[in-house]
Structure formats: structure tokens, C-alpha cells
Design a protein around this motif. Structure first.
Motif, short mmCIF file in Angstrom:
data_model
loop_
_atom_site.label_atom_id
_atom_site.label_comp_id
_atom_site.label_asym_id
_atom_site.label_seq_id
_atom_site.Cartn_x
_atom_site.Cartn_y
_atom_site.Cartn_z
N CYS A 107 0.82 -1.22 0.00
CA CYS A 107 0.00 0.00 0.00
C CYS A 107 0.85 1.27 0.00
O CYS A 107 0.32 2.38 0.07
N HIS A 108 2.15 1.12 -0.06
CA HIS A 108 3.08 2.25 0.01
C HIS A 108 2.84 3.23 -1.15
O HIS A 108 2.53 2.81 -2.27
N PRO A 109 2.98 4.52 -0.92
CA PRO A 109 2.78 5.47 -2.02
C PRO A 109 3.84 5.39 -3.12
O PRO A 109 3.59 5.83 -4.24
N ASP A 110 4.99 4.82 -2.84
CA ASP A 110 6.07 4.71 -3.83
C ASP A 110 5.91 3.41 -4.62
O ASP A 110 5.97 2.31 -4.05
N PRO A 111 5.75 3.49 -5.94
CA PRO A 111 5.59 2.28 -6.75
C PRO A 111 6.77 1.31 -6.63
O PRO A 111 6.59 0.09 -6.72
N ALA A 112 7.97 1.84 -6.41
CA ALA A 112 9.15 0.97 -6.31
C ALA A 112 9.08 0.10 -5.06
O ALA A 112 9.44 -1.09 -5.10
N VAL A 113 8.59 0.67 -3.97
CA VAL A 113 8.44 -0.12 -2.74
C VAL A 113 7.34 -1.16 -2.92
O VAL A 113 7.48 -2.32 -2.50
N ARG A 116 -4.88 3.90 -0.84
CA ARG A 116 -4.17 2.75 -0.29
C ARG A 116 -4.93 1.46 -0.55
O ARG A 116 -4.33 0.41 -0.82
N GLN A 117 -6.25 1.49 -0.49
CA GLN A 117 -7.04 0.30 -0.82
C GLN A 117 -6.89 -0.06 -2.30
O GLN A 117 -6.84 -1.25 -2.66
N ASP A 118 -6.81 0.95 -3.15
CA ASP A 118 -6.60 0.70 -4.59
C ASP A 118 -5.24 0.04 -4.83
O ASP A 118 -5.12 -0.90 -5.62
N ARG A 119 -4.22 0.54 -4.14
CA ARG A 119 -2.88 -0.06 -4.28
C ARG A 119 -2.88 -1.50 -3.77
O ARG A 119 -2.25 -2.39 -4.38
N LEU A 120 -3.57 -1.73 -2.67
CA LEU A 120 -3.67 -3.08 -2.11
C LEU A 120 -4.33 -4.02 -3.12
O LEU A 120 -3.82 -5.13 -3.37
N ALA A 121 -5.44 -3.58 -3.69
CA ALA A 121 -6.16 -4.43 -4.65
C ALA A 121 -5.30 -4.74 -5.87
O ALA A 121 -5.26 -5.88 -6.36
N GLU A 122 -4.59 -3.74 -6.36
CA GLU A 122 -3.75 -3.94 -7.55
C GLU A 122 -2.61 -4.90 -7.24
O GLU A 122 -2.30 -5.80 -8.05
N SER A 123 -1.98 -4.75 -6.08
CA SER A 123 -0.87 -5.62 -5.71
C SER A 123 -1.33 -7.06 -5.53
O SER A 123 -0.69 -8.00 -6.02
#
Length: 388
Positions: free
Chosen positions: A107-113, A155-162
Motif C-alpha cells: 500500500c506504500h505510495p512509492d511504486p518501487a516499494v 491505499r485500498q486501490d494499491r492493495l487491490a492492484e498488488s
């Protein structure tokens, strides 16, 4: 009345997975007390887990935690486990002990992390392929400590994508088991704080994603058996992490703090088909033995689950259904309490002896000499623990 032979048959089919980290040094964030004889390698952890299975008869699987249990050759480790009479089970990921994850992992804001965290999860699936494991268990420490720190929905969007990236990598017989925890170490928002959030993410992923209920990850007063019943109804209960809590995430031996709660949970499991093999619910321990001896504590935990299960199987379903249908509140409650108040220890002792086991696994282990042997032999090297 319950059929005792049927109860014993159900007990014979029960399987409880033990955690590799439960045999290492673990405890609170303030202090971890080292003990003599603690394993130094994944193989020594398997040796100890094999002893638990030897004396209980129902703990044939051992969960691994990556990178704590990382080895060069997982096929060889799997073969070693089988030589000891156990097998490798759930693969647990770790996206919470790296400096890069201070503000989160997937859920980190940095795509690299986020990419680094996803790559670790994909590595865990590779390990599943090598070990034959079915389940990838994911617990995330992701969250925020202060209002405004990050965008909750983003952060939920990043979680779902990951998670979707990892889900696509799963084999046909593999699952994601998504755990939840309502706080700690993130104190303002936690990205997977409750069963509803885990359920929502799993529903969006598909049938190969299910919810894990850690019995210690709830606020005081939470009706955990209600959550379990609803997840079973929705066919989304993937498994349990069994432990006990008095205040927060105490990670004590299961059944030690509130054995009645454990019974109520397993009553819902039994009543709603959770013990049926086709339901595929994974029953796992997730505990930290800080002041008590490791192996006896795991044995005791397995026995506590057995006792609660036996009581749950003794509930007179016919009488309970009749009382519920007629609105007889007192009788319905009495049926439940009669089962809970039954002393099932003689039944379990009898069952163990019928299985060729000692009537009391804790006593039998103490007499085996294994504890003294490992204390004498495991000298030198680095003991396993959180981060080792």
C-alpha cells in the motif's frame, strides 16, 4: 444424543498446522527471552514440530515464514520434513521487517516499494511450487499513524492492484489467505483492519482468495463466532490462526484466556460444515511463547483445540434445533452449556490410546527426554527467532 463413535471419528480427521516460528525465540516488543535448546535452523524447527505430531497425532503440517525459514533448496527441505513424519504447509510472507516498509509495503505510495513487496509475495508463490504448499498467508503491517498521512482509498486501490498481481500467479490448487488485524503497528488507520475489508478484497480477487481469522486480532467484546459463521456461510473462511488474548494481540496459547470463546467458535465451525474436508478450512496455530517452553506449549495448544472441538461435537444438535424452533431460550442455552461443561479429557485419553498414542501428550513428551537432548546438543550458533 451425540454418537461418541462419530465424535471420535471426527477427531481422528482433525489436522492442526503448527508454526515454525513458534519453536523459536519470540515474545513481546520489549523483550524476547532466549531458551536452551531453541532451533537454529529450519531443519531443527522441523525436528521439534515432528515431536509435536508424534505425541498428538494430529499436527502433520508445519507453516514456514519467509525469509525467517529461507533455504537454498526447498525440495530438499520438504523431503527432510517427510523423513521426520511431517510436511511443509502454509507459506507466510513478511513485508513488515524491512526499512523500506516504514510507510507500508503493498500500500506504500512509492511504486518501487510496492514492486519490492509484490516481488516478495511472488517469491513466496515460487516457494509454494517447490514445497507443494497450497496456501500463501498474507498479513500486512500497512497503515498510517496520523490523519492526513496518506489517502485511505488510494491505499485500498494499491492493495487491490498488488494482490491481483499475486493472485494471477497462483496455481489452480493454490490460495491467498488474507489476514486482518484491527491495529498495530499502524495506529490511525490499518489497511486490512477487519474481516469486512479482507472479505471485500478477497471477493474482488476471486474464489482462490479467502479470509484468515486470527482469534487474537479483535477488539475486546468482539463476537468472533459470528464472524466465523458468516464467513462459512459465504464460503470465504480460508483458515484460522489460533491464539489467545486478554487485551490486544497477546499471542498466548489458544484456549488459555477464554476457553468458552474457543468452544463457541468451534461450535459454529462444526455446525456450519467447517470440519468437512471439502470446505478446506486451514486450522493453524500462530503463537509467541515468551516465558513458557516452546514444544510443550505447542502440544498444550493442540490439546486445547482438541478439547474445544470435542465439546463442540458433543452439542446435541437435534435438541438444540428443537429448542430454537420453539423459541425455548433456556433449553437452547442449556444444550450449549451442557456440551461445554462436559469433561472431555477421559474421551480424548481413550481416543489417543486407540490411536496408539499416550493418553497425556504433555506428560509423554516430558518423559521422552527430547527437551534435555536438544538443550545439550543445540549449543552455539544463532538461535532462530523473529528475524533469524
Amino acid at each position: 444424543m451425540p454418537d461418541i463413535a462419530a465424535v471420535k471419528a471426527a477427531l481422528a480427521n482433525q489436522r492442526i498446522e503448527t508454526p515454525s516460528w513458534g519453536y523459536g525465540n519470540s515474545g513481546t516488543r520489549f523483550k524476547v527471552f532466549a531458551q536452551a535448546g531453541v532451533p537454529r535452523t529450519p531443519r531443527e524447527k522441523l525436528d521439534d514440530a515432528a515431536k509435536v505430531h508424534e505425541f498428538t497425532g494430529i499436527a502433520p503440517k508445519v507453516a514456514l515464514h519467509i525469509p525467517w525459514d529461507k533455504v537454498d533448496d526447498y525440495a530438499t527441505l520438504s523431503a527432510y520434513a517427510k523423513e521426520r513424519g511431517v510436511e511443509l504447509g502454509t507459506i507466510n510472507s513478511n513485508t513488515f521487517q524491512d526499512d523500506d516498509y516504514k510507510l507500508g509495503s503493498v500500500c506504500h505510495p512509492d511504486p518501487a516499494v510496492r514492486r519490492k513487496a509484490v516481488d516478495h509475495l511472488l517469491e513466496c508463490v515460487d516457494i509454494m511450487d517447490a514445497t507443494g504448499s497450497q496456501d500463501l498467508k498474507i498479513w500486512l503491517a500497512d497503515g498510517t499513524n496520523y490523519p492526513g498521512q496518506d489517502d485511505i482509498v488510494a491505499r485500498q486501490d494499491r492493495l487491490a492492484e498488488s494482490l491481483a498481481t499475486v493472485y494471477e500467479r497462483l496455481g489452480d490448487d493454490q490460495r491467498i489467505l488474507l489476514e486482518y488485524k484491527f491495529f498495530e503497528p499502524a495506529f490511525y488507520t490499518t489497511d486490512v483492519p477487519d474481516w469486512g475489508t479482507s472479505y471485500m478484497q478477497c471477493m474482488n480477487l476471486g474464489d482462490k482468495a479467502q479470509v484468515v481469522v486470527d482469534t487474537g486480532h479483535h477488539a475486546p467484546g468482539t463476537n468472533i463466532e459470528f464472524i466465523v459463521a458468516l464467513l462459512l456461510r459465504a464460503k470465504k473462511l480460508g483458515g484460522f490462526d489460533f491464539n489467545s488474548r486478554f487485551y490486544a494481540d497477546d499471542d498466548l496459547m489458544v484456549g488459555s484466556a477464554d476457553p468458552f470463546q474457543l468452544f463457541r467458535i468451534l461450535h459454529e465451525v462444526a455446525k456450519n460444515g467447517g470440519f468437512d474436508p471439502e470446505t478446506n478450512v486451514a486450522f493453524m496455530l500462530d503463537q509467541c511463547h515468551n516465558i513458557e517452553a516452546k514444544i510443550p506449549a505447542v502440544i498444550r495448544s493442540v490439546m486445547n483445540v482438541q478439547e474445544a472441538t470435542a465439546k463442540a461435537l458433543l452439542v446435541d444438535r437435534e435438541a438444540l434445533n428443537a429448542a430454537q424452533a420453539s423459541g425455548d431460550v433456556l433449553t437452547a442455552n442449556a444444550v450449549i452449556m451442557d456440551a461445554y461443561n462436559t469433561d472431555v479429557r477421559p474421551l480424548l485419553a481413550s481416543w489417543r490410546e486407540e490411536q496408539g498414542l499416550a493418553a497425556n501428550p504433555v506428560t509423554a513428551y516430558a518423559a521422552s527426554g527430547w527437551q534435555e537432548r536438544i538443550a545439550a546438543e543445540r549449543v552455539g550458533g544463532e538461535q532462530a527467532g523473529w528475524g533469524a
